[in-house]
Design an enzyme around this catalytic site. Sequence first.
Site, PDB file in Angstrom:
ATOM      1  N   TYR A   1     102.318 -68.454  62.787  1.00 42.58           N
ATOM      2  CA  TYR A   1     103.691 -68.084  63.133  1.00 42.58           C
ATOM      3  C   TYR A   1     104.717 -68.583  62.117  1.00 42.58           C
ATOM      4  O   TYR A   1     105.803 -68.029  62.032  1.00 42.58           O
ATOM      5  CB  TYR A   1     104.068 -68.662  64.508  1.00 42.58           C
ATOM      6  CG  TYR A   1     103.677 -67.811  65.679  1.00 42.58           C
ATOM      7  CD1 TYR A   1     102.367 -67.390  65.855  1.00 42.58           C
ATOM      8  CD2 TYR A   1     104.620 -67.447  66.635  1.00 42.58           C
ATOM      9  CE1 TYR A   1     102.012 -66.635  66.954  1.00 42.58           C
ATOM     10  CE2 TYR A   1     104.270 -66.687  67.741  1.00 42.58           C
ATOM     11  CZ  TYR A   1     102.969 -66.280  67.893  1.00 42.58           C
ATOM     12  OH  TYR A   1     102.626 -65.534  68.978  1.00 42.58           O
TER      13      TYR A   1
ATOM     14  N   LYS B   1      88.070 -70.819  64.602  1.00 49.75           N
ATOM     15  CA  LYS B   1      87.274 -69.788  63.931  1.00 49.75           C
ATOM     16  C   LYS B   1      86.660 -70.446  62.693  1.00 49.75           C
ATOM     17  O   LYS B   1      86.879 -70.036  61.550  1.00 49.75           O
ATOM     18  CB  LYS B   1      88.175 -68.594  63.574  1.00 49.75           C
ATOM     19  CG  LYS B   1      87.443 -67.365  63.079  1.00 49.75           C
ATOM     20  CD  LYS B   1      86.640 -66.645  64.147  1.00 49.75           C
ATOM     21  CE  LYS B   1      85.823 -65.518  63.526  1.00 49.75           C
ATOM     22  NZ  LYS B   1      84.900 -64.874  64.494  1.00 49.75           N
TER      23      LYS B   1
ATOM     24  N   ASP C   1      86.437 -65.909  69.351  1.00 46.26           N
ATOM     25  CA  ASP C   1      85.944 -64.648  69.937  1.00 46.26           C
ATOM     26  C   ASP C   1      85.076 -64.936  71.168  1.00 46.26           C
ATOM     27  O   ASP C   1      85.177 -64.298  72.203  1.00 46.26           O
ATOM     28  CB  ASP C   1      85.208 -63.786  68.889  1.00 46.26           C
ATOM     29  CG  ASP C   1      84.248 -64.550  68.005  1.00 46.26           C
ATOM     30  OD1 ASP C   1      84.169 -65.797  68.126  1.00 46.26           O
ATOM     31  OD2 ASP C   1      83.561 -63.914  67.183  1.00 46.26           O
TER      32      ASP C   1
ATOM     33  N   ASP D   1      98.414 -67.896  71.843  1.00 43.14           N
ATOM     34  CA  ASP D   1      99.267 -66.821  72.354  1.00 43.14           C
ATOM     35  C   ASP D   1      98.397 -65.742  72.982  1.00 43.14           C
ATOM     36  O   ASP D   1      98.635 -65.299  74.111  1.00 43.14           O
ATOM     37  CB  ASP D   1     100.091 -66.229  71.199  1.00 43.14           C
ATOM     38  CG  ASP D   1     100.988 -65.096  71.673  1.00 43.14           C
ATOM     39  OD1 ASP D   1     101.647 -65.261  72.712  1.00 43.14           O
ATOM     40  OD2 ASP D   1     101.009 -64.038  71.011  1.00 43.14           O
TER      41      ASP D   1
ATOM     42  N   ASP E   1      97.690 -64.881  77.392  1.00 46.05           N
ATOM     43  CA  ASP E   1      97.925 -63.618  78.107  1.00 46.05           C
ATOM     44  C   ASP E   1      96.628 -63.142  78.765  1.00 46.05           C
ATOM     45  O   ASP E   1      96.638 -62.652  79.895  1.00 46.05           O
ATOM     46  CB  ASP E   1      98.452 -62.528  77.156  1.00 46.05           C
ATOM     47  CG  ASP E   1      99.976 -62.467  77.133  1.00 46.05           C
ATOM     48  OD1 ASP E   1     100.613 -63.542  77.196  1.00 46.05           O
ATOM     49  OD2 ASP E   1     100.531 -61.357  77.043  1.00 46.05           O
TER      50      ASP E   1
END
Length: 370
Positions: free
Chosen positions: A141, A191, A223, A247, A251
């Site tokens: 970000y 990752k 993942d 983020d 959700d």
Amino acid sequence: MMKRIAVLPGDGIGQEVTKSAVHVLKAVGREFGHDFHFSYAPVGGAAIDKENDPLPEATLRLCRSSDAILFGSVGGPKWDGVPREQRPEKGLLTLRKTLGLYANLRPVKVFSGLAGQSSLKPEVVSGVDFVIVRELTGGLYFGKPSERRRNGNDEEVVDTLHYHRKEIERILEKAFETAAQRKGKVTSVDKANVLESSRMWREVAEETAKRHPEVTLEHMLVDRAAMELIHNPKSFDVIVTENMFGDILSDEASMLTGSLGLLPSASLSENGPGLFEPVHGSAPEIAGQNVANPMASILSAAMMLRYSFGFEKEAQAVEKAITDVIDSGHRTSDLAVRGGRTLGTKQMTEAITSVLEEDTTTAGIMSAYA
Ligand code: IPM
Ligand code: MN
């Protein structure tokens, strides 16, 4: 002692749901004898319209001089055309960065009365109770460079995943401290099979684990984590991860609870005021219609009581009022059962407030007789 609360409703349903949270905070103030003082300031699109700036200087000043910040939501199609530095979201991102709000806590808890509401099977989601600890002021970000470049006929674009070791250390520390107060398990999501930043993240996670022998650490690739969240969500206690991964995963996780309208969050810094906001956005398509679910914002206010003011029993009283209202079958439209009656934003807020008032009054009478 007086507590100064900055209220930044922002855009869309942010306006309505922060009103609900303020309403409940006022009731808490009355019932428990606290003096809350609310000051309002524009942010996001509302601030662009007024002052051509998604985070006006006066808004930032108000936040700095407050004990805590209640935030609604920002954004909407109205401002889609404005340049990136002027977007409503920029107001929130600058606020997070400037106030050093690095630790974003997003509890994901399935209310037992709502297990049937999730798109997953009730037996998969009932009893789910974990926290996502999202790093909030670094990573993709904020990394530089982040730009488009023209080179003759070619056009290229770059975003940067950048972290200082110290930034990774403090968020992992926060995750381990959080886990120590809960079920004692940290899942560090990265990752590391691809990204160098993730390999440092893993190293730091290992070092932090050595200082917290009471907490178990597992590493999980992002993942796989996305998969496990819907496969076996009960296996999680504390998930800690980079800004962008957090983020996305939060959700996804909200769907376990049945509605994004139920998820609160706290963003904490090392020593300044905390910021409390629902995980959901401004939902322009339902704004102004008195249908938004105010629970995420009210639960965020409960987190403010807990984390900024240390008012644990007040926080629990708010959470209990919400649980009771759900258990008695009240629903906003996002949680509607087919054919069932639903309450509007204001009516749901009233229902929660009256239960809170009844409960605290009864508790007062009980203790008077104890
Ligand atoms: C969130 C939101 C924000 C984010 C947006 C509005 C910038 O999606 O708080 O999750 O991406 O952090
Ligand atoms: Mn988000």
